[in-house]
Scaffold this motif. Structure first.
Motif, mmCIF file in Angstrom:
data_model
loop_
_atom_site.group_PDB
_atom_site.id
_atom_site.type_symbol
_atom_site.label_atom_id
_atom_site.label_comp_id
_atom_site.label_asym_id
_atom_site.label_seq_id
_atom_site.Cartn_x
_atom_site.Cartn_y
_atom_site.Cartn_z
ATOM 1 N N PHE A 120 -1.693 -3.664 -7.829
ATOM 2 C CA PHE A 120 -1.316 -5.281 -7.372
ATOM 3 C C PHE A 120 -1.204 -6.031 -8.470
ATOM 4 O O PHE A 120 -1.199 -7.181 -8.334
ATOM 5 N N ALA A 122 5.537 -11.231 8.259
ATOM 6 C CA ALA A 122 4.825 -11.425 6.919
ATOM 7 C C ALA A 122 3.726 -10.245 6.963
ATOM 8 O O ALA A 122 3.612 -9.621 5.872
ATOM 9 N N ARG A 123 2.972 -10.117 8.028
ATOM 10 C CA ARG A 123 1.690 -9.263 8.102
ATOM 11 C C ARG A 123 1.991 -8.012 7.702
ATOM 12 O O ARG A 123 1.398 -7.410 7.184
ATOM 13 N N THR A 169 1.861 -16.767 -1.440
ATOM 14 C CA THR A 169 0.488 -16.362 -0.642
ATOM 15 C C THR A 169 0.083 -14.938 -1.009
ATOM 16 O O THR A 169 -1.097 -14.895 -1.310
ATOM 17 N N VAL A 228 -3.651 -15.058 -2.129
ATOM 18 C CA VAL A 228 -4.476 -14.121 -1.848
ATOM 19 C C VAL A 228 -5.228 -13.040 -2.467
ATOM 20 O O VAL A 228 -6.331 -12.678 -2.708
ATOM 21 N N MET A 267 -5.874 -7.412 4.457
ATOM 22 C CA MET A 267 -5.993 -6.194 5.211
ATOM 23 C C MET A 267 -5.564 -5.041 4.060
ATOM 24 O O MET A 267 -6.297 -3.862 4.110
ATOM 25 N N ALA A 268 -4.337 -5.378 3.440
ATOM 26 C CA ALA A 268 -3.980 -4.137 2.766
ATOM 27 C C ALA A 268 -4.767 -4.107 1.610
ATOM 28 O O ALA A 268 -5.032 -2.832 0.990
ATOM 29 N N LEU A 269 -5.396 -5.114 0.956
ATOM 30 C CA LEU A 269 -6.240 -4.894 -0.216
ATOM 31 C C LEU A 269 -7.568 -4.297 0.069
ATOM 32 O O LEU A 269 -7.848 -3.553 -0.631
ATOM 33 N N PHE A 270 -8.190 -4.464 1.306
ATOM 34 C CA PHE A 270 -9.251 -3.917 1.773
ATOM 35 C C PHE A 270 -8.891 -2.260 2.040
ATOM 36 O O PHE A 270 -9.793 -1.311 1.545
ATOM 37 N N LYS A 320 0.169 -15.063 8.264
ATOM 38 C CA LYS A 320 0.425 -13.815 8.213
ATOM 39 C C LYS A 320 0.533 -13.009 7.086
ATOM 40 O O LYS A 320 -0.068 -11.946 6.957
ATOM 41 N N THR A 321 0.883 -13.782 6.032
ATOM 42 C CA THR A 321 0.726 -13.027 4.673
ATOM 43 C C THR A 321 -0.772 -12.978 4.308
ATOM 44 O O THR A 321 -1.009 -11.812 3.717
ATOM 45 N N TYR A 322 -1.378 -13.805 4.698
ATOM 46 C CA TYR A 322 -2.818 -14.065 4.475
ATOM 47 C C TYR A 322 -3.383 -12.807 4.934
ATOM 48 O O TYR A 322 -4.235 -12.276 4.317
ATOM 49 N N GLU A 323 -3.312 -12.604 6.013
ATOM 50 C CA GLU A 323 -3.917 -11.720 6.888
ATOM 51 C C GLU A 323 -3.439 -10.084 6.501
ATOM 52 O O GLU A 323 -4.358 -9.339 6.374
ATOM 53 N N GLY A 324 -2.167 -10.060 6.299
ATOM 54 C CA GLY A 324 -1.938 -8.879 5.828
ATOM 55 C C GLY A 324 -2.128 -8.537 4.405
ATOM 56 O O GLY A 324 -2.587 -7.371 4.091
ATOM 57 N N VAL A 325 -1.955 -9.381 3.491
ATOM 58 C CA VAL A 325 -2.467 -9.002 2.123
ATOM 59 C C VAL A 325 -3.808 -8.677 2.184
ATOM 60 O O VAL A 325 -4.330 -7.746 1.453
ATOM 61 N N MET A 327 -6.828 0.219 -8.351
ATOM 62 C CA MET A 327 -6.244 -0.755 -7.344
ATOM 63 C C MET A 327 -5.561 -1.894 -7.803
ATOM 64 O O MET A 327 -4.544 -2.597 -7.688
ATOM 65 N N PRO A 352 3.117 -6.169 3.166
ATOM 66 C CA PRO A 352 2.160 -5.382 2.273
ATOM 67 C C PRO A 352 1.625 -4.163 3.007
ATOM 68 O O PRO A 352 1.227 -3.251 1.959
ATOM 69 N N PHE A 353 2.178 -3.736 4.048
ATOM 70 C CA PHE A 353 1.822 -2.287 4.427
ATOM 71 C C PHE A 353 3.165 -1.480 4.340
ATOM 72 O O PHE A 353 3.184 -0.371 4.745
ATOM 73 N N VAL A 358 0.904 -1.360 0.080
ATOM 74 C CA VAL A 358 -0.141 0.112 0.091
ATOM 75 C C VAL A 358 0.878 1.399 0.130
ATOM 76 O O VAL A 358 0.520 2.329 -0.306
#
Lengths: 346, 346
Positions: free
Chosen positions: A278, A214-215, A238, A242, B244-247, B237-242, A274, A218-219, A135
């Protein structure tokens, strides 16, 4: 200085169409570069016809064999001496080309790169690095699959490579380099990460910011993320999976009723913006770092635009002298202890 | 049979509010269950007041200490004998409770679970398993962080645990169990994966479908995914992060102009439906498997709804006798060779 790039024309899922069209587009845009399309000459020329003909800075070299993704890499590379990938690498080794691009199997590219082109002095294993969207600004992640079961000192070399890539290709003055772990604290991680952490702290030339989860990738929590090839590959895939799954679910959700469909139509420019952010084809594939020449690996499902983006990355790597700068950085590394796995001087 | 669940009321980021409200909601819904909220009694009773008072099937046990996420787990568990987590685990060990739920630090929970509750016979290491959303039915993934640097025989135990979980909690007759790797082919993987593959092939009670790439997990390519705790944690955590980032990126993109904003408003029901599908609070946290009693770990950022979902998972685990069935499966395992790391009998 006119660089010459060897393009394996037979690697992608839809080869040679994307390779030929992408190379022609790049050749028209950057006329100072020269290209050799390596592969089935007849098919290459047929595709070139569709793309408006071959520019004068693109040559074709005919080969008769292709390495497929389901072949065992080492065997395939040894057996198929006239494979497009093998021949393209040979051009680099013999000094007839300065760099190599392929959208074929990663495994074969690693073997061809290591055996055919050769590792840079001071680098024990190559790393596949790729730019991923966040992002915030993009992040450079390595290794995403060339070297699983890495050792601490190899990850240190990956950090050096990532740092120089981020400076030369992303244009960052002081890239934030982080180590992928299962927690941000210094004591978190598996045995490899725990042994690598103090080694990275001691690296003077690199701005090491510690562990990253990893979380946070993406930020935009780091500019360069260093990892062993196995978890690095898991992170990359992933990420892709995802994102694709969410876009698919979003499409389903948005067309679930007439009202949401109208909404989706109106929101389309925003959603497209968007999706573009990505879209990996914007980022030009991965770089296989640690070899004597720049090697770019494009996605197997690349289209012409993705190949052109890969060539753009290659151009930046060549013009920024990524290889030369990396050699300088490696030469300045403190002398390594003998191969004692997992030990840290800290 | 009336099960009694010990709830560590002080674990979550907003503790004890989510724990108290979530437990009260669950206690009202499932009146046959009994609960002990362990923590600061005064604060627990204050929160209970807000949630309409304590039902008769919820008790409170006062403790004075709390283990925080930044503490070194083993030290913290040893030092703080009156921590809410430690006391809750003691209730299970002493037979005063049948199961444990906490939204606190994973590390401390693993230590408390292993030392305080104890490992099941035949299980060498615990695994943290969690349900993740996909575009098809949810997938159960383990280990997501309890045991990094696993050995092949531990991953075999994880596969057994995942299989039984998927049967008892997800209600699947023949769960597809896959091994996380960097390629689908049998010969792909790091050293651990390569050594584990043939062991899983020999497991008669488990429907092993081979390797799975991280990219295929969000598309529902398997019902159970087995991994070492380090890459498993990276995947989760990549799952969660991506997501959240996409939302976040979607929100920005959809409010970028008046027209897209109108579209977004109309599309809202569809988008909400999608967001709900990818909302972890629906899935009730992770299960720490391999111990003598069911242990549920909720997310640190859990709200009351997430705690209630965690209790729902706990209820299914207790009623489905996950622990008993797992003990049966472990007893049927072929005798293991001595601890020779990485060897396979295949």
């Amino acid at each position: 200085m006119s660089f010459r790039i060897a393009v394996d024309a037979m690697g992608s899922d839809a080869a040679p169409a994307p390779e030929v069209a992408g190379t022609i587009a790049a050749a028209r845009e950057w006329t100072s570069l020269r290209f050799v399309l390596v592969g089935d000459e007849q098919r290459i020329r047929a595709e070139a016809q569709k793309a408006g003909g071959l520019p004068s800075n693109v040559e074709v070299m005919h080969t008769t064999e292709v390495i497929t993704p389901d072949e065992e890499p080492t065997k395939a590379v040894r057996a198929k001496k006239d494979a497009s990938l093998t021949v393209a690498a040979r051009l680099v080794k013999e000094g007839q080309a300065d760099a190599l691009l392929s959208a074929g199997s990663t495994g074969a590219l690693v073997v061809v790169g290591t055996l055919g082109i050769g590792r840079m002095k001071g680098i024990d294993r190559p790393a596949l690095g790729t730019i991923m969207p966040t992002v915030e600004q993009p992040v450079f992640m390595l290794d995403v699959g060339a070297t699983p079961d890495a050792r601490p000192e190899w990850l240190v070399q990956f950090a050096l490579m990532g740092d120089i890539y981020a400076r030369q290709i992303l244009g960052l003055a002081r890239p934030r380099v982080a180590l992928l772990s299962n927690g941000t604290e210094a004591e978190k991680g598996n045995a490899l990460v725990k042994a690598t952490y103090p080694l990275l702290q001691e690296l003077e030339s690199v701005h090491f910011i510690g562990n990253i989860e990893a979380r946070d990738v993406p930020f935009g929590g780091a500019d360069v993320v260093v990892a062993d090839g196995f978890p690095g590959n898991v992170l990359l895939k992933t990420y892709e999976g995802v994102a694709m799954a969410l876009f698919k679910a979003m499409k389903q959700a948005l067309t679930s009723s007439p009202i949401t469909s109208i909404g989706a139509a109106l929101a389309k420019p925003g959603l497209k913006q968007m999706a573009k952010r990505f879209d990996y084809t914007e980022y030009g594939g991965a770089l296989l770092l640690g070899l004597k020449a720049p090697v770019v690996k494009c996605h197997g499902s690349s289209n012409a635009h993705a190949i052109r983006s890969g060539i753009r990355v290659m151009k930046l790597a060549l013009e920024g002298d990524v290889i030369g700068r990396l050699a300088d950085a490696v030469a300045k590394l403190p002398a390594q202890k003998p191969k004692d796995k997992g030990d840290s001087p800290g």
